[in-house]
Structures are given as structure tokens and as C-alpha cells.
Design a protein around this motif. Structure first.
Motif, PDB file in Angstrom:
ATOM      1  N   ALA A   1      -4.162  74.633 -39.047  1.00  0.00           N
ATOM      2  CA  ALA A   1      -4.194  74.324 -37.616  1.00  0.00           C
ATOM      3  C   ALA A   1      -5.415  73.499 -37.216  1.00  0.00           C
ATOM      4  O   ALA A   1      -5.367  72.770 -36.224  1.00  0.00           O
ATOM      5  CB  ALA A   1      -4.148  75.624 -36.813  1.00  0.00           C
ATOM      6  N   LEU A   2      -6.485  73.584 -37.981  1.00  0.00           N
ATOM      7  CA  LEU A   2      -7.680  72.804 -37.655  1.00  0.00           C
ATOM      8  C   LEU A   2      -7.449  71.302 -37.808  1.00  0.00           C
ATOM      9  O   LEU A   2      -8.146  70.500 -37.202  1.00  0.00           O
ATOM     10  CB  LEU A   2      -8.852  73.226 -38.538  1.00  0.00           C
ATOM     11  N   ASP A   3      -6.475  70.922 -38.622  1.00  0.00           N
ATOM     12  CA  ASP A   3      -6.192  69.509 -38.866  1.00  0.00           C
ATOM     13  C   ASP A   3      -5.138  68.938 -37.922  1.00  0.00           C
ATOM     14  O   ASP A   3      -4.805  67.759 -38.004  1.00  0.00           O
ATOM     15  CB  ASP A   3      -5.724  69.314 -40.319  1.00  0.00           C
ATOM     16  N   ILE A   4      -4.616  69.777 -37.036  1.00  0.00           N
ATOM     17  CA  ILE A   4      -3.556  69.343 -36.122  1.00  0.00           C
ATOM     18  C   ILE A   4      -4.083  69.346 -34.694  1.00  0.00           C
ATOM     19  O   ILE A   4      -4.525  70.369 -34.182  1.00  0.00           O
ATOM     20  CB  ILE A   4      -2.316  70.251 -36.242  1.00  0.00           C
ATOM     21  N   ASP A   5      -4.036  68.177 -34.064  1.00  0.00           N
ATOM     22  CA  ASP A   5      -4.427  68.046 -32.661  1.00  0.00           C
ATOM     23  C   ASP A   5      -3.182  68.238 -31.795  1.00  0.00           C
ATOM     24  O   ASP A   5      -2.094  67.762 -32.140  1.00  0.00           O
ATOM     25  CB  ASP A   5      -5.024  66.672 -32.392  1.00  0.00           C
ATOM     26  N   VAL A   6      -3.359  68.925 -30.678  1.00  0.00           N
ATOM     27  CA  VAL A   6      -2.247  69.219 -29.773  1.00  0.00           C
ATOM     28  C   VAL A   6      -2.607  68.747 -28.374  1.00  0.00           C
ATOM     29  O   VAL A   6      -3.685  69.059 -27.870  1.00  0.00           O
ATOM     30  CB  VAL A   6      -1.947  70.735 -29.747  1.00  0.00           C
ATOM     31  N   GLU A   7      -1.709  67.991 -27.772  1.00  0.00           N
ATOM     32  CA  GLU A   7      -1.845  67.586 -26.377  1.00  0.00           C
ATOM     33  C   GLU A   7      -0.518  67.879 -25.686  1.00  0.00           C
ATOM     34  O   GLU A   7       0.550  67.716 -26.283  1.00  0.00           O
ATOM     35  CB  GLU A   7      -2.157  66.100 -26.272  1.00  0.00           C
ATOM     36  N   THR A   8      -0.590  68.310 -24.440  1.00  0.00           N
ATOM     37  CA  THR A   8       0.617  68.609 -23.673  1.00  0.00           C
ATOM     38  C   THR A   8       0.566  67.855 -22.355  1.00  0.00           C
ATOM     39  O   THR A   8      -0.462  67.862 -21.677  1.00  0.00           O
ATOM     40  CB  THR A   8       0.735  70.121 -23.400  1.00  0.00           C
ATOM     41  N   ASP A   9       1.657  67.204 -22.022  1.00  0.00           N
ATOM     42  CA  ASP A   9       1.764  66.491 -20.749  1.00  0.00           C
ATOM     43  C   ASP A   9       3.112  66.829 -20.136  1.00  0.00           C
ATOM     44  O   ASP A   9       4.156  66.435 -20.655  1.00  0.00           O
ATOM     45  CB  ASP A   9       1.627  64.984 -20.960  1.00  0.00           C
ATOM     46  N   GLN A  10       3.079  67.600 -19.071  1.00  0.00           N
ATOM     47  CA  GLN A  10       4.274  68.014 -18.345  1.00  0.00           C
ATOM     48  C   GLN A  10       5.290  68.677 -19.279  1.00  0.00           C
ATOM     49  O   GLN A  10       6.489  68.434 -19.194  1.00  0.00           O
ATOM     50  CB  GLN A  10       4.877  66.838 -17.589  1.00  0.00           C
ATOM     51  N   GLY A  11       4.798  69.512 -20.180  1.00  0.00           N
ATOM     52  CA  GLY A  11       5.659  70.282 -21.074  1.00  0.00           C
ATOM     53  C   GLY A  11       6.042  69.589 -22.359  1.00  0.00           C
ATOM     54  O   GLY A  11       6.671  70.180 -23.234  1.00  0.00           O
ATOM     55  N   VAL A  12       5.687  68.304 -22.493  1.00  0.00           N
ATOM     56  CA  VAL A  12       5.969  67.564 -23.723  1.00  0.00           C
ATOM     57  C   VAL A  12       4.729  67.635 -24.610  1.00  0.00           C
ATOM     58  O   VAL A  12       3.641  67.231 -24.199  1.00  0.00           O
ATOM     59  CB  VAL A  12       6.349  66.097 -23.437  1.00  0.00           C
ATOM     60  N   VAL A  13       4.907  68.174 -25.813  1.00  0.00           N
ATOM     61  CA  VAL A  13       3.799  68.412 -26.731  1.00  0.00           C
ATOM     62  C   VAL A  13       3.710  67.273 -27.748  1.00  0.00           C
ATOM     63  O   VAL A  13       4.714  66.893 -28.349  1.00  0.00           O
ATOM     64  CB  VAL A  13       3.993  69.750 -27.469  1.00  0.00           C
ATOM     65  N   THR A  14       2.502  66.746 -27.926  1.00  0.00           N
ATOM     66  CA  THR A  14       2.254  65.724 -28.940  1.00  0.00           C
ATOM     67  C   THR A  14       1.374  66.326 -30.027  1.00  0.00           C
ATOM     68  O   THR A  14       0.310  66.862 -29.745  1.00  0.00           O
ATOM     69  CB  THR A  14       1.572  64.483 -28.339  1.00  0.00           C
ATOM     70  N   LEU A  15       1.870  66.247 -31.259  1.00  0.00           N
ATOM     71  CA  LEU A  15       1.122  66.708 -32.427  1.00  0.00           C
ATOM     72  C   LEU A  15       0.595  65.486 -33.154  1.00  0.00           C
ATOM     73  O   LEU A  15       1.339  64.536 -33.397  1.00  0.00           O
ATOM     74  CB  LEU A  15       2.030  67.495 -33.369  1.00  0.00           C
ATOM     75  N   SER A  16      -0.683  65.501 -33.509  1.00  0.00           N
ATOM     76  CA  SER A  16      -1.245  64.399 -34.281  1.00  0.00           C
ATOM     77  C   SER A  16      -2.257  64.968 -35.272  1.00  0.00           C
ATOM     78  O   SER A  16      -2.693  66.107 -35.149  1.00  0.00           O
ATOM     79  CB  SER A  16      -1.902  63.363 -33.367  1.00  0.00           C
TER      80      SER A  16
END
Length: 110
Positions: A62-77
Motif C-alpha cells: 500500500a505504501l507504493d500506491i497513491d490514492v486520490e478521490t474526486d466526487q467518488g471516482v478513485v484514481t490509483l497511481s
């Protein structure tokens, strides 16, 4: 990963996500202050929920995965070891209540 380490990691992840609830951007200038805060709290809560789910998965770092959420849509990078891990991360996120969509931008290092 030991249980104590996961617990500490989860606490750090959740603590880092909550302050993001107070940041507002131009996308929200037409909404009331109450709506803006509610949207960011919801996105921050979803980000924390996703990070917690990824931390709980033994086959992912999990430390290598960035998570961003915008209006319920999750972006994994970020980086994962292989395509199977990228697919697993996406699957775990899709299973969470409240997720409206997933943008999987994870890159496999193999």
C-alpha cells in the motif's frame, strides 16, 4: 507484514487523509461552503477507506500506491510488482461501497 506494523501504517494513512478535507479548489466555487466541505470530507473519507482496504491486502504494498478521490471516482497511481497486483488493487477498490469508478494508473515494474 506484522499486524502491529499494519496498524501503525493504517493510522498514518488515515491521519494523512483527513486534513485534505479542508482544501477547496476552483471546481467548487459555485457551491455553498457547506456543500464544498461535504464533498471534500466524502472524498477524504473515501480515500482513507480505499487506503485501509489496500493496507489490509497482504498481496499489495500500500505504501507504493497513491490514492486520490474526486466526487467518488478513485484514481490509483504508483508502482506495483506486476499486472496481477494492479488488477487486484482495482478489484479491491471496486468492491467498496460508495466508489463510483476507478481510474487504474498503476504501473507494473516487471
Amino acid at each position: 507484514m506484522k499486524s502491529d506494523t499494519k496498524t501503525l501504517l493504517l493510522a498514518a494513512v488515515l491521519g494523512a487523509s483527513v486534513p485534505m478535507a479542508v482544501i477547496a479548489g476552483d471546481d467548487y466555487k459555485d457551491k455553498s461552503t457547506m456543500e464544498k466541505t461535504g464533498d471534500y470530507i466524502s472524498d477524504a473519507a473515501m480515500t482513507a477507506k480505499v487506503k485501509a482496504a489496500l493496507v489490509a491486502e497482504d498481496d499489495l504494498s500500500a505504501l507504493d500506491i497513491d490514492v486520490e478521490t474526486d466526487q467518488g471516482v478513485v484514481t490509483l497511481s504508483g508502482m506495483v510488482d506486476n499486472d496481477a497486483q494492479a488488477e487486484l488493487a482495482e478489484q479491491k477498490v471496486e468492491e467498496l461501497d460508495g466508489v463510483k469508478g476507478v481510474n487504474n494508473k498503476l504501473v507494473a515494474s516487471d
